[in-house]
Design an enzyme around this catalytic site. Structure first.
Site, short mmCIF file in Angstrom:
data_model
loop_
_atom_site.label_atom_id
_atom_site.label_comp_id
_atom_site.label_asym_id
_atom_site.label_seq_id
_atom_site.Cartn_x
_atom_site.Cartn_y
_atom_site.Cartn_z
N LYS A 284 53.42 0.74 -31.52
CA LYS A 284 54.43 1.19 -30.57
C LYS A 284 54.14 0.63 -29.19
O LYS A 284 52.98 0.36 -28.87
CB LYS A 284 54.38 2.73 -30.46
CG LYS A 284 54.96 3.48 -31.63
CD LYS A 284 54.85 4.99 -31.39
CE LYS A 284 55.39 5.79 -32.55
NZ LYS A 284 56.83 5.66 -32.78
N ASP A 295 53.25 14.44 -33.03
CA ASP A 295 53.87 14.03 -34.29
C ASP A 295 53.45 14.92 -35.47
O ASP A 295 53.87 14.69 -36.60
CB ASP A 295 53.53 12.55 -34.56
CG ASP A 295 54.64 11.82 -35.29
OD1 ASP A 295 55.77 12.33 -35.31
OD2 ASP A 295 54.36 10.74 -35.85
N GLU A 356 56.21 5.92 -40.81
CA GLU A 356 55.15 6.46 -41.67
C GLU A 356 55.38 7.91 -42.07
O GLU A 356 54.86 8.36 -43.08
CB GLU A 356 53.78 6.33 -40.96
CG GLU A 356 53.43 7.46 -39.99
CD GLU A 356 54.40 7.65 -38.84
OE1 GLU A 356 55.07 6.66 -38.47
OE2 GLU A 356 54.53 8.77 -38.31
N ARG A 358 58.00 9.39 -43.24
CA ARG A 358 58.66 9.46 -44.56
C ARG A 358 57.69 9.13 -45.68
O ARG A 358 57.83 9.59 -46.80
CB ARG A 358 59.89 8.53 -44.56
CG ARG A 358 59.60 7.10 -44.26
CD ARG A 358 60.82 6.30 -43.82
NE ARG A 358 61.23 6.63 -42.45
CZ ARG A 358 62.31 6.13 -41.86
NH1 ARG A 358 63.09 5.28 -42.50
NH2 ARG A 358 62.63 6.47 -40.63
N1 BES Z 1 57.00 9.70 -34.94
C1 BES Z 1 58.02 8.73 -34.86
C2 BES Z 1 59.36 9.31 -34.46
C3 BES Z 1 59.51 9.67 -33.01
C4 BES Z 1 59.75 8.70 -32.06
C5 BES Z 1 59.47 10.99 -32.64
C6 BES Z 1 59.92 9.08 -30.74
C7 BES Z 1 59.66 11.36 -31.33
C8 BES Z 1 59.88 10.40 -30.37
C9 BES Z 1 58.21 8.07 -36.21
O1 BES Z 1 57.09 7.94 -36.99
C10 BES Z 1 58.72 6.68 -35.94
O2 BES Z 1 58.03 5.94 -35.32
N2 BES Z 1 59.93 6.41 -36.40
C11 BES Z 1 60.55 5.16 -36.17
C12 BES Z 1 61.31 4.78 -37.41
C13 BES Z 1 61.80 3.36 -37.41
C14 BES Z 1 60.65 2.39 -37.43
C15 BES Z 1 62.70 3.17 -38.62
C16 BES Z 1 61.50 5.30 -34.97
O3 BES Z 1 62.14 6.32 -34.81
O4 BES Z 1 61.55 4.36 -34.18
ZN ZN Z 2 55.60 9.44 -36.66
ZN ZN Z 3 55.92 6.22 -36.50
#
Ligand code: BES
Ligand code: ZN
Ligand code: ZN
Length: 508
Positions: A284, A295, A356, A358
């Site tokens: 990220k 998370d 991750e 999911r």
């Molecule tokens: N934990 C994150 C989701 C998240 C992002 C929660 C920002 C709160 C704030 C999750 O694991 C994630 O990174 N999801 C990705 C999915 C994508 C790669 C399909 C996302 O939301 O960008």
């Molecule tokens: Zn996550």
């Molecule tokens: Zn993630």
């Protein structure tokens, strides 16, 4: 802080501050009318004057403090607006109590009495629920996370004893049991907030599992914890694949509660327990990455749900499942394109290691399905996309079961939490097909990111079992500007109340 119920009238006590709720009534003339009951003439005139002078309009959560008023059995007086009487709900009371708590804390008041008679009439058939809402509003607003500060000055000068003064004969008993239930539930929610607020270095999967075991002591909950070797042995390849990039061992936390005969199907709660998500190899950006300690809030809120079900001794069989791991880019981390096999045999191409949540939920959902439950609900901070869709007011949920959707709407209405049903259709499922494996963990078709996450999860739930997925990514933390009983910053404990309500309403 202790909330107690006291039978009698306001003037019986000499305390530091008295809280009085006010409402308004729409009138044909231009201005609303102020509604206050059972006050001395002097006090009634005082608040009416403030209303007439447009100082206090008695809107939801609005407060008006009179220092040294010396009336209604107290030194100071606090008026708390609950909005229009016809629109008064338990949630307005819950939020109103939290606003009252904050105003009293600002004034450094420690001993308080709250007059509840003016609203008891309105909730005549729901006095127990009223007691619960009041106590939740107060206990939840009292939450602060100071465990890691060396100076805990914030703790002392705030309400310590709050007496709820009830004069209506015959209502005291159900009201008191509601207050007690509200205290138990709030303690569990505040525990979930603590788990969420601890940083990643102090809330690893191992610590999360240990804290769960500690918290369950003295309850009827049976907690089991699987280590890395067991997770692998149980063929949870999808979950295991997320854990290999980290030095910290993963844990699978199982919480069982038997409140109904053993031939009754359990209800299952699954929560994402990702103690820190840096994205893994698909790393990220740095901005706000620190928020990814939250998370694991889905997991924390499921743990709190199970604790509350046990402490409230609900007559239901329930099981909680929390897969917990870090998502890190260590040398053994899953690489984009790697393929893992989940517990149900389905193969998954991991095309983005940041999707991750999911992956860890997949195996937990398969295992939950094997328990042949009446329904499964999960809570997860799954996608940033849910914030784009709904902002931070509503938790989006996905389900293809009409029956369960209806139950969720009813439970959320009773809990006061805002949920919103999101679409989940065959098209979303098609977008999750893999090129080299059965499934891909991301979709290459743009948009509806949260629904794609839900569609992926659905592949791991037995299609006969009613299931719903709650994406709490936008509501699990930093929502204090929305709801008075949530802290300004930090974990909210969202959906615990709704999940407990689902358990309460479940007919075994
Ligand atoms: N934990 C994150 C989701 C998240 C992002 C929660 C920002 C709160 C704030 C999750 O694991 C994630 O990174 N999801 C990705 C999915 C994508 C790669 C399909 C996302 O939301 O960008
Ligand atoms: Zn996550
Ligand atoms: Zn993630």
């Amino acid at each position: 802080m202790k909330v107690e119920v006291q039978r009698g009238s306001l003037n019986d006590a000499k305390t530091e501050a008295t809280v009085i709720f006010t409402t308004t009534k729409s009138s044909k003339s231009e201005k609303n009318q102020l509604q206050v009951k059972g006050l001395s003439k002097k006090t009634a005139e005082k608040v009416q004057q403030a209303f007439d002078d447009n100082i206090f309009a008695s809107t939801q959560g609005e407060t008006l403090f009179f220092r040294d008023a010396d009336s209604e059995g107290a030194k100071h007086l606090l008026f708390v607006g609950l909005g229009n009487l016809e629109k008064l709900t338990l949630e307005s009371v819950r939020r109103g109590c939290a606003s009252a708590f904050k105003a009293l804390k600002n004034q450094k008041v420690q001993k308080v009495q709250i007059s509840v008679d003016s609203i008891v009439d309105h909730f005549k058939k729901h006095v127990e629920e009223l007691g619960q809402a009041i106590s939740e509003g107060l206990y939840l607003a009292n939450y602060s996370f100071t465990e890691l500060k060396t100076k805990k000055k914030d703790k002392e000068l705030r309400p310590q004893t709050i007496s709820l003064v009830i004069g209506t004969a015959g209502q005291e008993k159900p009201f008191s049991s509601g207050v007690e239930a509200g205290e138990k539930l709030s303690e569990c929610i505040n525990f979930a907030r603590d788990l969420g607020n601890y940083p990643g270095n102090l809330m690893t999967p191992t610590i999360l599992a240990n804290e769960t075991q500690k918290a369950a002591k003295g309850t009827a909950l049976k907690v089991s914890v699987w280590d890395k070797a067991r997770i692998k042995k149980e063929k949870m390849g999808s979950f295991y694949g997320v854990s290999t990039g980290s030095d910290q061992e993963p844990r699978f936390i199982l919480m069982e509660y038997k409140g109904a005969p053993s031939n009754k199907k359990p209800i299952c709660f699954v929560g994402k327990g990702l103690t820190f998500d840096c994205g893994g190899i698909s790393i990220k950006p740095s901005a706000q990455m620190e928020e990814m300690k939250f998370d694991m809030c889905g997991g924390a809120n499921v743990i709190a749900t199970m604790l509350a079900i046990a402490k409230l001794k609900l007559k239901v069989n329930a099981i909680g499942f929390v897969p917990s791991t870090e998502n890190m880019p260590g040398p053994s981390a899953t690489k984009p394109g790697d393929i893992h096999t989940a517990r149900n045999g389905k193969t998954i191409e991991v095309n983005n290691t940041d999707a991750e949540g999911r992956l860890i939920l997949a195996d937990a959902l398969v295992y939950a399905s094997e328990q042949k439950p009446a329904f499964i609900v999960d809570a997860a901070t799954l996608t940033g996309a849910i914030k784009i869709a709904l902002g931070d007011t509503h938790t989006g949920f996905f389900s293809r079961s009409e029956g369960l959707t209806e139950k969720i709407q009813q439970a959320a209405k009773a809990s006061g939490e805002w949920v919103w049903e999101m679409p989940l259709v065959d098209e979303h499922h098609k977008d999750m097909k893999g090129v080299y494996a059965d499934l891909s963990n991301i979709s290459y078709v743009g948009g509806a990111g949260s629904a794609k996450g839900a569609a992926f999860l659905a592949e791991f739930v037995d299609s006969e079992i009613p299931w719903a997925h709650f994406d709490i990514a936008a509501t699990a933390w930093h929502v204090g500007n929305r709801v008075a009983y949530h802290p300004d910053k930090g974990a909210s404990g969202v959906m615990v109340k709704t999940f407990v309500e689902l358990a309460k309403q479940h007919k075994s």
